[in-house]
Design an enzyme around this catalytic site. Structure first.
Site, PDB file in Angstrom:
ATOM      1  N   HIS A 128       0.819  -1.219   0.000  1.00  0.00           N
ATOM      2  CA  HIS A 128       0.000   0.000   0.000  1.00  0.00           C
ATOM      3  C   HIS A 128       0.858   1.277   0.000  1.00  0.00           C
ATOM      4  O   HIS A 128       0.742   2.089  -0.923  1.00  0.00           O
ATOM      5  CB  HIS A 128      -0.990  -0.040   1.161  1.00  0.00           C
TER       6      HIS A 128
ATOM      7  N   HIS B 107       4.209   6.664   5.295  1.00  0.00           N
ATOM      8  CA  HIS B 107       3.062   7.406   5.805  1.00  0.00           C
ATOM      9  C   HIS B 107       2.238   6.686   6.862  1.00  0.00           C
ATOM     10  O   HIS B 107       1.602   7.330   7.695  1.00  0.00           O
ATOM     11  CB  HIS B 107       2.159   7.908   4.660  1.00  0.00           C
TER      12      HIS B 107
ATOM     13  N   GLU C 272       1.317   5.638  12.547  1.00  0.00           N
ATOM     14  CA  GLU C 272      -0.062   5.285  12.844  1.00  0.00           C
ATOM     15  C   GLU C 272      -0.227   3.781  13.115  1.00  0.00           C
ATOM     16  O   GLU C 272      -0.908   3.395  14.046  1.00  0.00           O
ATOM     17  CB  GLU C 272      -0.945   5.718  11.663  1.00  0.00           C
ATOM     18  N   ASP C 273       0.413   2.954  12.291  1.00  0.00           N
ATOM     19  CA  ASP C 273       0.090   1.518  12.321  1.00  0.00           C
ATOM     20  C   ASP C 273       1.187   0.593  12.825  1.00  0.00           C
ATOM     21  O   ASP C 273       0.983  -0.620  12.901  1.00  0.00           O
ATOM     22  CB  ASP C 273      -0.300   1.050  10.902  1.00  0.00           C
TER      23      ASP C 273
ATOM     24  N   ASP D  57      -2.930   8.459  -0.968  1.00  0.00           N
ATOM     25  CA  ASP D  57      -3.291   7.383  -0.037  1.00  0.00           C
ATOM     26  C   ASP D  57      -4.757   7.012  -0.230  1.00  0.00           C
ATOM     27  O   ASP D  57      -5.124   5.851  -0.394  1.00  0.00           O
ATOM     28  CB  ASP D  57      -3.032   7.905   1.391  1.00  0.00           C
TER      29      ASP D  57
HETATM   30 MN    MN Z   1      -2.408   4.615   4.092  1.00  0.00          MN
END
Ligand code: MN
Length: 734
Positions: A48, A72, A76-77, A139
């Protein structure tokens, strides 16, 4: 999955100076960070961010943006932190990735369409680097392209959000191609049948009219060329979502749309524009009312072009735009620039105008980049400042409230609801108690603490920044003052009834409202409180046999000893015949800022401990005079304006009251200083000083001072008297 070298190659195609090492480092870092994470499609998650980076290489973006795209989702992940990114990739890239993480945390889903515009503004306000938005849009585009793997419920939500927020944002940034792809993907997800219908019909139309369309382009080109005009003729098909929206808006069928295809003629000079139009109009009949000359009269957004519609080859309506290459460029970039400030009204731009707008803005940016000395610096300074005069805050339930910069929790409270503002007593910002007058920041979550029965302090009016709050505060204060007048009026009227030997009831007033020319009991009471109506007249309206007191003398005869010689006044005020004669029958006065509209005698004031009377002044409420005030004489002929009042002061009350004294002292250096010192040391303030006479020996000084009460005043007077330079001290009352 895209390999390391493939990503580098894609960038190198437009940027020979690509930082290969940096790109490779990001590739490896993100791949390790995402580890075994999977996408809904079952692909490794890492595919991704790579695809997002690839989309951005199509836009020919700089290394930092491409690296930010690869990274990116790491903060966050994955377990990666901003500090990790900053350490490994520097602060510029860390800022970009951090910006993306911030956006990811915003809950952009809103069921209310009006909120979508605010969310877009929020994005722009939170993001201070345009590259963050570019990565975000890429994104979203990749997520939309792979939406088929997501559950129907979730995909619908994402598609709606894309349609509400990201597609218009892309449009606003002048990226109409990206906008159309986002719209189309959303449209297909949200309304698969409508989408399929339009795609099918477009296919049919293309098959049926393909030849015609080519013929139009060819004939136009040949005709212009034959007249010596060097022109480029292009065509464009309206996007499915635009078609559907127009069908919806105008309630028309696909077949009724006449502008699915549009044509543009781009020439070299303005002169050629008009010549080209001449050629077209000579060759084909025009459709009346469709000719528009935006060259002689440009649109507000500087858009310049000539529009016309003709019945072209094969009796088809042909919509045409004619403009110069410069206008084409300027229009594309200019409108993109305008779109940054206000969302381009779809109605203002037809399909042709939008043609190839897609990446023009970005391309222009990149052109500037390649010309500039420092591309990075340019991008860094392309900050989105257009919404920086606003702040966007949330209610605890996630509702977005847009406010002007500088707004306070009070503004926020009024924006939520007038009642919330009126009863606000405190606020929690991001879970912490905050002053009601603190300045709100973007993204703050604000919880307003309310208490029933509150009235906003009038001082708020000058401290808030929104008109809504200001108006509401003014209204609430006005209502509160009116309530105070009505309360005062009630006390006055009740006493008037008692004096007349009657009992007061609201219903009695209600029955005679028309006689009093008022619409409500509160109106009557407020009018009495304001001095616009006399209590005696109210009694008389109810009891016509009652003769209101009009002469002070009549009552004064019942009087006993007066106060300080003001016999008539005193008897009138303090010897009102009533059932109860104790002090509680008088209207209690708490001083300035009390619940009643009260002021003090303009000359000499009044202090607690003074025997006082109230004089009702029409439109102004009560003025409190000490009973010894000579000014009271002027009201002798208006007994109806006299009110029985008493002090109602708490002994812990620290408020000060105005009083005036006149000091006669020997005229020598230091005398005035001594007087000021005595007054100051006794805890009093001097408001005003005036010299009445000034002889060589003695000077008279009039001082307006503030004291707590009569005892305080007396103590100051005796202290002054004890000074050898002071010959006389007198209290003055006007
Ligand atoms: Mn993303």
């Amino acid at each position: 999955m895209m390999r390391q070298y493939e990503l580098v190659d894609r960038v190198r195609r437009y940027n020979p100076h690509v930082n290969e090492e940096l790109l490779n480092k990001a590739y490896v870092y993100a791949m390790r960070a995402h580890g075994t994470q999977k996408r809904a499609s079952g692909d490794p998650y890492f595919t991704h961010p790579l695809e997002v980076a690839a989309i951005l290489t199509d836009l020919r973006l700089d290394d930092a943006t491409i690296v930010a795209a690869v990274l990116h989702d790491t903060i966050e992940d994955t377990s990666a932190t901003r500090e990790d990114i900053e350490r490994l990739f520097g602060s510029e890239i860390a800022n970009l990735v951090d910006g993306l993480t911030k956006i990811a945390k915003l809950d952009l889903v809103s069921k209310r369409a009006e909120q979508a515009e605010n969310f877009r503004k929020l994005l722009l306000a939170v993001v201070d680097d345009v590259r963050v938005l570019l990565v975000k849009l890429a994104d979203r585009l990749h997520n939309m392209r792979t939406l088929q793997f997501v559950s129907p419920e979730k995909s619908g939500r994402i598609a709606q959000e894309t349609l509400d927020i990201y597609a218009p944002l892309a449009g606003r940034m002048g990226m109409q191609g990206l906008r159309e792809e986002l719209e189309d993907l959303s449209f297909r997800t949200l309304m698969p049948e409508a989408h399929a219908m339009i795609v099918t019909r477009l296919g049919d139309l293309r098959r049926r009219s393909g030849e015609n369309i080519n013929r139009i382009v060819t004939e136009l080109s040949q005709e212009l060329s034959a007249r010596g005009i060097d022109a480029e003729v292009t065509r464009r098909e309206k996007a499915p979502y635009s078609i559907w929206r127009k069908m919806e808006r105008k309630s028309i069928a696909f077949e009724q749309l006449s502008d699915i295809y549009g044509f543009r003629i781009v020439v070299k000079t303005i002169d050629e524009c008009y010549r080209a139009i001449g050629v077209v109009h000579t060759k084909w009949p025009t459709v009346p009312g469709r000719f528009k000359d935006y060259i002689s009269t440009p649109k507000q957004n500087d858009y310049r072009s000539i529009h016309t519609t003709v019945i072209g080859p094969g009796r088809q309506r042909v919509e045409l735009q004619v403009r110069t290459g410069d206008m084409d460029e300027v229009a594309d970039f200019g409108i993109a620039a305008h779109a940054l400030y206000k969302d381009g009204k779809a109605g203002d731009l037809d399909a042709l105008t939008r043609e190839s707008r897609s990446y023009k803005w970005l391309r222009h940016t990149i052109e500037l980049l390649s010309e500039g000395d420092s591309p990075e610096e340019f991008l860094e300074h392309t900050r989105l400042e257009m919404f920086h005069d606003q702040v966007f805050c949330f209610t605890p339930k996630g509702r977005l409230i847009a406010l002007p910069r500088g707004a306070t929790p009070i503004d926020f409270a009024y924006a939520v609801h007038t009642d919330v503002g009126n009863t606000a007593v405190g606020a929690k910002v991001n879970g912490r108690i905050a002053p009601l007058l603190s300045e709100l920041q973007n993204g703050d979550e604000v919880e307003v603490v309310v208490a029933a029965g509150q009235v906003p302090p009038p001082a708020w009016e000058s401290l808030v920044v929104t008109g809504k709050a200001r108006a509401a505060i003014r209204r609430a204060s006005r209502d509160a003052i009116r309530t105070q007048y009505a309360e005062l009026g009630r006390q006055i009227v009740t006493r008037a009834f008692v004096r007349a030997g009657k009992t007061y009831e609201d219903d009695k007033i209600r029955a005679v409202l028309s006689r009093l020319a008022r619409t409500s009991v509160e109106d009557v009471l407020a009018a009495v409180g304001r001095g616009e109506m006399f209590s005696g007249d109210v009694v008389k309206a109810v009891h016509p046999e009652f003769v209101p007191v009009r002469s002070a003398g009549a009552v004064a005869e019942k009087g006993e000893k007066g106060w300080f010689g003001l016999k008539k006044a005193a008897s009138l005020v303090f010897k009102i015949p009533s059932a109860k004669e104790d002090a509680s029958d008088a209207i209690p006065i708490r001083g300035l800022g009390s619940d009643l509209p009260v002021r003090f005698a303009p000359i000499g004031g009044a202090v607690p401990g003074d025997r006082i009377v109230g004089i009702l002044t029409p439109g102004e409420g009560i003025t409190i005079y000490p009973i010894q005030s000579p000014a009271l004489m002027t009201f002798d002929d208006h007994p109806e304006r006299w009110l029985d009042v008493r002090w109602d002061i708490d002994e812990h009350d620290t408020r000060q009251y105005p009083a005036r004294i006149q000091v006669s002292a020997i005229n020598e250096p230091g005398t005035l200083g001594l007087i000021a010192t005595v007054i100051g040391e006794s805890g009093s303030n001097i408001d005003h000083v005036e010299f009445i006479t000034r002889s060589s020996d003695v000077r008279d000084v009039v001082l307006d001072i503030e004291v707590r009460d009569l005892k305080h005043l007396s103590s100051i007077i005796s202290q002054l008297k004890s000074k050898s330079v002071v010959s006389k001290v007198e209290r003055i009352n006007g």
